[in-house]
Design a protein around this motif. Structure first.
Motif, PDB file in Angstrom:
ATOM      1  N   ALA A   1       0.949  -1.181  -0.056  1.00  0.00           N
ATOM      2  CA  ALA A   1       0.032  -0.004   0.105  1.00  0.00           C
ATOM      3  C   ALA A   1       0.796   1.289   0.001  1.00  0.00           C
ATOM      4  O   ALA A   1       0.222   2.180  -0.413  1.00  0.00           O
ATOM      5  CB  ALA A   1      -0.860   0.075   1.109  1.00  0.00           C
ATOM      6  N   LYS A   2       2.151   1.273   0.504  1.00  0.00           N
ATOM      7  CA  LYS A   2       2.964   2.203   0.470  1.00  0.00           C
ATOM      8  C   LYS A   2       3.452   2.949  -0.898  1.00  0.00           C
ATOM      9  O   LYS A   2       3.515   4.068  -1.231  1.00  0.00           O
ATOM     10  CB  LYS A   2       4.267   2.117   1.375  1.00  0.00           C
ATOM     11  CG  LYS A   2       4.190   1.825   2.682  1.00  0.00           C
ATOM     12  CD  LYS A   2       5.387   1.949   3.313  1.00  0.00           C
ATOM     13  CE  LYS A   2       6.172   0.554   3.069  1.00  0.00           C
ATOM     14  NZ  LYS A   2       5.459  -0.724   3.459  1.00  0.00           N
ATOM     15  N   GLY A   3       3.011   2.015  -2.023  1.00  0.00           N
ATOM     16  CA  GLY A   3       3.367   2.335  -3.360  1.00  0.00           C
ATOM     17  C   GLY A   3       1.901   2.927  -4.020  1.00  0.00           C
ATOM     18  O   GLY A   3       1.804   3.140  -5.275  1.00  0.00           O
ATOM     19  N   LEU A   4       0.869   2.558  -3.462  1.00  0.00           N
ATOM     20  CA  LEU A   4      -0.391   3.191  -4.178  1.00  0.00           C
ATOM     21  C   LEU A   4      -0.556   4.191  -4.897  1.00  0.00           C
ATOM     22  O   LEU A   4      -0.853   4.337  -6.076  1.00  0.00           O
ATOM     23  CB  LEU A   4      -1.552   3.061  -3.097  1.00  0.00           C
ATOM     24  CG  LEU A   4      -2.120   1.733  -2.737  1.00  0.00           C
ATOM     25  CD1 LEU A   4      -3.226   1.666  -1.627  1.00  0.00           C
ATOM     26  CD2 LEU A   4      -2.774   0.766  -4.033  1.00  0.00           C
ATOM     27  N   PHE A   5      -0.096   5.434  -4.097  1.00  0.00           N
ATOM     28  CA  PHE A   5      -0.288   6.728  -4.877  1.00  0.00           C
ATOM     29  C   PHE A   5       0.933   6.658  -6.167  1.00  0.00           C
ATOM     30  O   PHE A   5       0.718   7.294  -7.192  1.00  0.00           O
ATOM     31  CB  PHE A   5       0.100   7.731  -3.886  1.00  0.00           C
ATOM     32  CG  PHE A   5      -0.763   7.894  -2.876  1.00  0.00           C
ATOM     33  CD1 PHE A   5      -2.317   8.570  -3.471  1.00  0.00           C
ATOM     34  CD2 PHE A   5      -0.693   7.449  -1.633  1.00  0.00           C
ATOM     35  CE1 PHE A   5      -3.200   8.629  -2.413  1.00  0.00           C
ATOM     36  CE2 PHE A   5      -1.871   7.674  -0.538  1.00  0.00           C
ATOM     37  CZ  PHE A   5      -2.908   8.272  -1.000  1.00  0.00           C
ATOM     38  N   THR A   6       1.945   6.135  -5.989  1.00  0.00           N
ATOM     39  CA  THR A   6       3.070   6.041  -7.047  1.00  0.00           C
ATOM     40  C   THR A   6       2.271   5.085  -8.342  1.00  0.00           C
ATOM     41  O   THR A   6       2.588   5.419  -9.543  1.00  0.00           O
ATOM     42  CB  THR A   6       4.184   5.281  -6.590  1.00  0.00           C
ATOM     43  OG1 THR A   6       5.022   6.202  -5.413  1.00  0.00           O
ATOM     44  CG2 THR A   6       5.382   5.300  -7.942  1.00  0.00           C
ATOM     45  N   ALA A   7       1.623   4.184  -7.977  1.00  0.00           N
ATOM     46  CA  ALA A   7       1.076   3.274  -9.016  1.00  0.00           C
ATOM     47  C   ALA A   7       0.117   3.966  -9.421  1.00  0.00           C
ATOM     48  O   ALA A   7      -0.154   3.771 -10.973  1.00  0.00           O
ATOM     49  CB  ALA A   7       0.163   2.060  -8.155  1.00  0.00           C
ATOM     50  N   ILE A   8      -0.905   4.705  -8.886  1.00  0.00           N
ATOM     51  CA  ILE A   8      -2.078   5.400  -9.607  1.00  0.00           C
ATOM     52  C   ILE A   8      -1.436   6.449 -10.631  1.00  0.00           C
ATOM     53  O   ILE A   8      -1.724   6.553 -11.660  1.00  0.00           O
ATOM     54  CB  ILE A   8      -2.842   6.102  -8.370  1.00  0.00           C
ATOM     55  CG1 ILE A   8      -3.636   4.933  -7.840  1.00  0.00           C
ATOM     56  CG2 ILE A   8      -3.569   7.209  -9.281  1.00  0.00           C
ATOM     57  CD1 ILE A   8      -4.064   5.563  -6.475  1.00  0.00           C
TER      58      ILE A   8
END
Length: 443
Positions: free
Chosen positions: A158-165
């Motif tokens: 989840a720490k990479g969710l905003f990067t993924a988006i």
């Protein structure tokens, strides 16, 4: 009330319609929807290996379970690590696939391109001798003296969710721009479609590689951190604020105003809400694994467990009140809606009663979720019920969802059931006013 209804029709509904049609929000929503089955299974695996049966000082202690988990927990928890533990990878693919489809591009290749862009900036990989990784021989079944690839997976959860988006959106915009400018490799019609589509992606991959890899190199060399860490820090204030009671109430008001206007308020804001709640859930799950205090309240299915019993508006309580009504129309709608409401499906009651654009039911429809949410938030904050650690399907009946989501905390299930009863008592007088108006109109 007439002025308010006019405001809803003229101001709110056009805004909601535009938000609901936004291609980026819809793609983010789809990305989470595609990933959700894997996240649910991973969460249940985490629940099964962390049941409250291992403390010998606890009345729930089960010796065989404690011994079994002491020996095999590391192996059993692996499905959690490859689902919740890499959720951003799933989400990046889903967003890319959905957004590509919206643009009329090949959705499969778009999904892979988005996942590739995310990995370029989020997962460093290197080869290390087995001897440099303590316990690698037994943990990863590699012979001594060999080499093994090591990937930094810290930001695949989840720490990479905003990067993924952000990465998925940028990658697909690059893809769309190059296709629109016909800057892609086109093979003859005689070439099989699958092969032609793969070659069409070659130039977009080159551009994505140059842009994302260059960004990654510049950030690491100049700031000595990974790109997701920078993005996570930028969004940290949002995540911190999102766990407040004010944020919870604000989200509830927006959802229910949209629903009252006849729009699917949950779908309109689900992309934003899921980004917050899944990030918070991952924080709680990491704390659970480490044996630390769980920090987040508004995590995972908090609203499904304590607020959306019966659907938005906590309408299970209203459904029960309708079943007991003397009005034939209201009673029949209540009976028809009872079974779906138990599983949190309330379209029959929303449009059959109706609640949509019904001024007599507007106040409880807005206030009941706020009251229930406030009670649940404070009960969780002060330790009367446990915090959410497991993701359960939204169709799970509220008390059962609360029990499972909080790692079998009986008090959470009791609270959920109590809030259903509270909603019944709040809705009842307003329903009587509504049935009275129906009776008068029938005379």
């Amino acid at each position: 009330m007439s002025k308010f209804m006019k405001f809803m029709e003229e101001k709110l509904m056009p805004i909601a319609a535009k938000v609901g049609q936004n291609r980026y929000l819809n793609a983010i929503k789809d990305g989470f929807v595609y990933a959700m089955p894997f996240l649910i299974i991973g969460s249940f695996i985490l629940l099964m290996v962390n049941l409250p049966f291992t403390d010998s000082n606890n009345a729930l202690y089960i010796e065989w379970y404690s011994n079994f988990m002491g020996e095999y927990k590391g192996e059993l928890v692996q499905p959690f690590y490859v689902s919740m533990g890499i959720m951003s990878l799933f989400v990046s693919y889903g967003i890319g696939m959905s957004l590509s489809n919206n643009y009329g591009l090949n959705s499969t290749t778009g999904g892979f391109l988005s996942m590739y862009a995310f990995l370029l900036v989020s997962a460093k990989l290197d080869w290390l001798p087995v001897g440099q990784v303590e316990g690698a021989e037994t943990l990863f079944l590699i012979s001594d003296g060999g080499w093994m690839p090591i990937m930094d997976a810290r930001y695949l959860d989840a720490k990479g969710l905003f990067t993924a988006i952000l990465g998925a959106i940028i990658a697909i915009e690059i893809f769309r721009f190059l296709v629109r400018k016909k800057f892609v490799i086109k093979l003859p019609d005689s070439v099989p479609p699958a092969i032609a589509k793969s070659f069409e992606l070659l130039i977009p991959i080159i551009f994505v590689t140059i842009i994302f890899h260059t960004l990654n190199i510049l950030v690491i060399s100049s700031m000595d951190v990974m790109v997701p860490e920078i993005i996570l820090k930028a969004f940290a204030p949002l995540l911190n604020m999102s766990d407040s009671l004010l944020s919870l109430i604000t989200i509830l008001v927006i959802i229910h105003l949209f629903w009252f206007a006849g729009l699917h308020g949950t779908n309109i804001v689900v992309a934003i809400v899921n980004s917050i709640t899944l990030s918070n859930l991952a924080v709680n799950q990491a704390a659970l694994q480490a044996g630390e205090t769980l920090p987040k309240i508004f995590a995972g299915g908090f609203v499904d467990s304590f607020i959306f019993m019966g659907g938005v508006g906590t309408t299970l309580g209203l459904t029960l009140a309708m079943v007991r009504s003397d009005n034939t129309h209201v009673k029949s709608i209540g009976k028809l809606s009872l079974l779906p409401a138990i599983f949190n499906i309330n379209e029959p009651i929303m449009f059959g009663t109706p609640i949509v654009m019904n001024p007599l039911l507007f106040v409880p429809f807005i206030m009941v979720p706020i009251i229930n949410g406030t009670i649940a938030w404070f009960a969780t904050k002060y330790g009367l019920v446990s915090k959410i650690v497991t993701l359960v399907p939204w169709t799970t009946p509220g008390p059962l969802a609360a029990l499972l989501a909080t790692n079998l905390d009986i008090s959470a299930a009791i609270l959920s059931l109590s809030l259903v009863l509270l909603s019944y008592f709040i809705y009842t007088p307003f329903l009587k006013l509504y049935t009275r108006s129906l009776n008068e109109s029938e005379v």
